[in-house]
Design an enzyme around this catalytic site. Sequence first.
Site, PDB file in Angstrom:
ATOM      1  N   HIS A  16       0.839  -1.215   0.000  1.00  0.00           N
ATOM      2  CA  HIS A  16       0.000   0.000   0.000  1.00  0.00           C
ATOM      3  C   HIS A  16       0.869   1.259   0.000  1.00  0.00           C
ATOM      4  O   HIS A  16       0.606   2.212  -0.724  1.00  0.00           O
ATOM      5  CB  HIS A  16      -0.885   0.051   1.261  1.00  0.00           C
ATOM      6  CG  HIS A  16      -1.891  -1.043   1.389  1.00  0.00           C
ATOM      7  ND1 HIS A  16      -1.956  -1.864   2.486  1.00  0.00           N
ATOM      8  CD2 HIS A  16      -2.883  -1.444   0.564  1.00  0.00           C
ATOM      9  CE1 HIS A  16      -2.950  -2.721   2.339  1.00  0.00           C
ATOM     10  NE2 HIS A  16      -3.527  -2.495   1.173  1.00  0.00           N
ATOM     11  N   LYS A  40     -18.159  -5.836   8.303  1.00  0.00           N
ATOM     12  CA  LYS A  40     -16.945  -6.594   7.936  1.00  0.00           C
ATOM     13  C   LYS A  40     -15.858  -6.256   8.947  1.00  0.00           C
ATOM     14  O   LYS A  40     -15.085  -5.323   8.764  1.00  0.00           O
ATOM     15  CB  LYS A  40     -16.522  -6.204   6.513  1.00  0.00           C
ATOM     16  CG  LYS A  40     -15.545  -7.168   5.876  1.00  0.00           C
ATOM     17  CD  LYS A  40     -15.204  -6.738   4.459  1.00  0.00           C
ATOM     18  CE  LYS A  40     -13.782  -7.124   4.103  1.00  0.00           C
ATOM     19  NZ  LYS A  40     -13.260  -6.378   2.953  1.00  0.00           N
ATOM     20  N   ARG A  89      -1.897  -5.839  -8.518  1.00  0.00           N
ATOM     21  CA  ARG A  89      -0.747  -6.706  -8.236  1.00  0.00           C
ATOM     22  C   ARG A  89      -0.560  -7.751  -9.314  1.00  0.00           C
ATOM     23  O   ARG A  89       0.544  -8.016  -9.762  1.00  0.00           O
ATOM     24  CB  ARG A  89      -0.931  -7.404  -6.879  1.00  0.00           C
ATOM     25  CG  ARG A  89      -0.779  -6.491  -5.697  1.00  0.00           C
ATOM     26  CD  ARG A  89      -1.267  -7.144  -4.444  1.00  0.00           C
ATOM     27  NE  ARG A  89      -2.673  -7.514  -4.582  1.00  0.00           N
ATOM     28  CZ  ARG A  89      -3.444  -7.912  -3.595  1.00  0.00           C
ATOM     29  NH1 ARG A  89      -2.953  -8.037  -2.399  1.00  0.00           N
ATOM     30  NH2 ARG A  89      -4.707  -8.206  -3.808  1.00  0.00           N
ATOM     31  N   SER A 127      -2.696  -7.692   2.967  1.00  0.00           N
ATOM     32  CA  SER A 127      -2.899  -7.586   4.416  1.00  0.00           C
ATOM     33  C   SER A 127      -3.251  -8.956   4.996  1.00  0.00           C
ATOM     34  O   SER A 127      -2.808  -9.309   6.096  1.00  0.00           O
ATOM     35  CB  SER A 127      -4.028  -6.598   4.725  1.00  0.00           C
ATOM     36  OG  SER A 127      -3.707  -5.325   4.248  1.00  0.00           O
TER      37      SER A 127
HETATM   38  O1  PNS Z   1      -8.711  -2.858   0.198  1.00  0.00           O
HETATM   39  P1  PNS Z   1      -9.962  -3.417  -0.415  1.00  0.00           P
HETATM   40  O2  PNS Z   1     -10.722  -4.243   0.608  1.00  0.00           O
HETATM   41  O3  PNS Z   1      -9.715  -4.160  -1.697  1.00  0.00           O
HETATM   42  O4  PNS Z   1     -10.886  -2.132  -0.769  1.00  0.00           O
HETATM   43  C1  PNS Z   1     -12.174  -2.316  -1.300  1.00  0.00           C
HETATM   44  C2  PNS Z   1     -12.977  -0.994  -1.236  1.00  0.00           C
HETATM   45  C3  PNS Z   1     -13.037  -0.481   0.177  1.00  0.00           C
HETATM   46  C4  PNS Z   1     -12.297   0.046  -2.119  1.00  0.00           C
HETATM   47  C5  PNS Z   1     -14.397  -1.288  -1.783  1.00  0.00           C
HETATM   48  O5  PNS Z   1     -14.926  -2.403  -1.124  1.00  0.00           O
HETATM   49  C6  PNS Z   1     -15.363  -0.121  -1.617  1.00  0.00           C
HETATM   50  O6  PNS Z   1     -15.195   0.919  -2.230  1.00  0.00           O
HETATM   51  N1  PNS Z   1     -16.399  -0.309  -0.781  1.00  0.00           N
HETATM   52  C7  PNS Z   1     -17.383   0.722  -0.504  1.00  0.00           C
HETATM   53  C8  PNS Z   1     -18.759   0.277  -0.965  1.00  0.00           C
HETATM   54  C9  PNS Z   1     -18.981   0.596  -2.425  1.00  0.00           C
HETATM   55  O7  PNS Z   1     -18.856   1.729  -2.856  1.00  0.00           O
HETATM   56  N2  PNS Z   1     -19.343  -0.446  -3.220  1.00  0.00           N
HETATM   57  C10 PNS Z   1     -19.600  -0.296  -4.632  1.00  0.00           C
HETATM   58  C11 PNS Z   1     -18.362  -0.306  -5.482  1.00  0.00           C
HETATM   59  S1  PNS Z   1     -17.578  -1.873  -5.442  1.00  0.00           S
END
Ligand code: PNS
Length: 160
Positions: A16, A40, A89, A127
């Site tokens: 990150h 979560k 990645r 992570s």
């Molecule tokens: O680090 P991650 O877990 O891959 O991040 C995922 C994240 C937080 C960017 C994604 O889950 C998110 O934006 N969640 C907020 C809910 C949302 O907007 N959902 C619709 C788009 S997927």
Amino acid sequence: MNAIYPGSFDPVTYGHLDIIERAAKKLDHLIVAVLNNPSKKGIFTVEERIDLLVEVTKHLPNVEIDFFSGLLSDYAVKKNCFTMIRGLRAVSDFEYEMQMALVNRKLNPKIETLFLVSDSKYAFLSSSIVKEIAQLNGNFSCFVPKVVEEALKDKFKGGL
Ligand code: PNS
């Protein structure tokens, strides 16, 4: 240009941090936004994740750490910032990332997602992997900054 780098950051890793540093070099301002998702549960609370991010980005004056709840597209409107940064990645990331980018653009056509390809050193790093190694008492000092290493050791001391 300003952008948002959203994620779970549970906890922040060198992968990150590499994306944050490289994105910050190209941007006027970068908001690293931690998702606050009560359904979560992570290892770290959102406050703890924010504290760790603040600590490891304190050398980057144009980086701000924040959190959001609900939809990322709503947060983009709140911050008046419609450029998203995500790290890629490997090919395995692609499907999920493409889905997210397309959904976000459907929810708000102003949103563009820019992808930075991870440094090959961190292509395998996540992570979850770091948490697993920490829980099993392995050496993970090369994957996370010292302050994160200490925080993880603290979480897992005496088992979960
Ligand atoms: O680090 P991650 O877990 O891959 O991040 C995922 C994240 C937080 C960017 C994604 O889950 C998110 O934006 N969640 C907020 C809910 C949302 O907007 N959902 C619709 C788009 S997927």
